[in-house]
Design a protein around this motif. Structure first.
Motif, mmCIF file in Angstrom:
data_model
loop_
_atom_site.group_PDB
_atom_site.id
_atom_site.type_symbol
_atom_site.label_atom_id
_atom_site.label_comp_id
_atom_site.label_asym_id
_atom_site.label_seq_id
_atom_site.Cartn_x
_atom_site.Cartn_y
_atom_site.Cartn_z
ATOM 1 N N GLN A 97 0.810 -1.216 0.000
ATOM 2 C CA GLN A 97 0.000 0.000 0.000
ATOM 3 C C GLN A 97 0.843 1.265 0.000
ATOM 4 O OE1 GLN A 97 -2.597 -0.478 3.403
ATOM 5 N NE2 GLN A 97 -4.145 -1.533 2.181
ATOM 6 N N HIS A 98 1.917 1.286 0.763
ATOM 7 C CA HIS A 98 2.700 2.516 0.916
ATOM 8 C C HIS A 98 3.993 2.530 0.124
ATOM 9 C CE1 HIS A 98 0.735 3.883 4.946
ATOM 10 N NE2 HIS A 98 -0.158 3.549 4.027
ATOM 11 N N ASN A 99 4.605 1.373 -0.098
ATOM 12 C CA ASN A 99 5.910 1.322 -0.757
ATOM 13 C C ASN A 99 5.870 0.717 -2.147
ATOM 14 O OD1 ASN A 99 6.544 0.310 2.438
ATOM 15 N ND2 ASN A 99 7.409 2.252 1.737
ATOM 16 N N ASN A 100 4.688 0.274 -2.564
ATOM 17 C CA ASN A 100 4.527 -0.373 -3.865
ATOM 18 C C ASN A 100 5.542 -1.505 -4.051
ATOM 19 O OD1 ASN A 100 3.182 -0.794 -6.262
ATOM 20 N ND2 ASN A 100 4.287 0.783 -7.384
ATOM 21 N N SER A 101 5.703 -2.314 -3.006
ATOM 22 C CA SER A 101 6.650 -3.431 -3.092
ATOM 23 C C SER A 101 6.234 -4.368 -4.223
ATOM 24 C CB SER A 101 6.721 -4.195 -1.769
ATOM 25 O OG SER A 101 5.480 -4.780 -1.443
ATOM 26 N N ASN A 102 7.239 -4.883 -4.912
ATOM 27 C CA ASN A 102 6.954 -5.822 -5.997
ATOM 28 C C ASN A 102 7.507 -7.216 -5.725
ATOM 29 O OD1 ASN A 102 9.623 -5.052 -6.446
ATOM 30 N ND2 ASN A 102 9.166 -3.909 -8.312
ATOM 31 N N ILE A 103 8.155 -7.356 -4.586
ATOM 32 C CA ILE A 103 8.622 -8.665 -4.114
ATOM 33 C C ILE A 103 8.410 -8.724 -2.607
ATOM 34 C CG2 ILE A 103 10.603 -10.195 -3.793
ATOM 35 C CD1 ILE A 103 11.783 -9.073 -6.375
ATOM 36 N N ARG A 132 0.274 10.520 -1.601
ATOM 37 C CA ARG A 132 1.421 11.007 -0.824
ATOM 38 C C ARG A 132 2.566 10.010 -0.796
ATOM 39 N NH1 ARG A 132 1.222 9.067 4.761
ATOM 40 N NH2 ARG A 132 -0.670 7.836 5.046
ATOM 41 N N HIS A 133 2.252 8.746 -1.009
ATOM 42 C CA HIS A 133 3.289 7.713 -0.995
ATOM 43 C C HIS A 133 4.130 7.742 -2.269
ATOM 44 C CE1 HIS A 133 1.290 6.287 2.541
ATOM 45 N NE2 HIS A 133 0.159 6.152 1.860
#
Length: 157
Positions: A97-103, A132-133
């Motif tokens: 949600q906040h860091n757009n992690s892809n792994i 905002r992220h």
């Protein structure tokens, strides 16, 4: 959806269970990890999954080693990768949600299979919120691409 999964020797059994769990959900899983319990260097799997994610060959990745730390560090060396180690579901959701992690990464010596499944579910079901992220994700990309950060450099720090 298509995911890549990678592991080292400490996570062979957990990888097999998570791979099956994902496939049972209808997710295509590309396995680039080891199936042997003989010593295996986790940077190999971390790099392979990272490259597949960064190149757009897969929609995301799952990495598992003893702690999740080493293998995620390897993946994070690949430009475009945002791999997060999570030992509980809340961090997994927030990483997307906040860091757009892809792994997503976790440790076979740290958590059990059922917790790993909950982590995977939270991560898969979460949606990047942007807004905002996005400013912060852009800053991460700037660091990655330039080895600097303009806002810090402008402040003379």
């Amino acid at each position: 959806m298509k995911l890549a999964i990678g592991n080292d020797h400490s996570a062979v059994e957990m990888k097999k269970e998570i791979k099956k769990y994902l496939e049972d959900k209808g997710i295509e899983v590309i396995d680039v990890g080891t199936n042997s319990t003989e010593s295996f260097n986790y940077p190999i799997s971390g790099y392979k999954v990272g490259k597949m994610v960064a190149n757009g060959e897969v929609d995301g990745g799952v990495l598992i080693c003893g702690t999740g730390v080493g293998i995620s560090l390897a993946a994070n060396k690949v430009k475009g990768v945002r791999a997060c180690v999570c030992s509980e579901p809340y961090s997994a959701r927030m990483s997307k949600q906040h860091n757009n992690s892809n792994i997503i990464a976790f440790g076979a010596r740290v958590i059990g299979v059922e917790t790993a499944k909950m982590i995977v579910d939270e991560w898969l079901n979460a949606k990047y919120e942007g807004g905002r992220h996005q400013v912060r994700v852009d800053m991460l990309t700037e660091i990655e691409q330039t080895q600097g950060l303009k806002v810090v450099d402008e402040q003379g720090q």
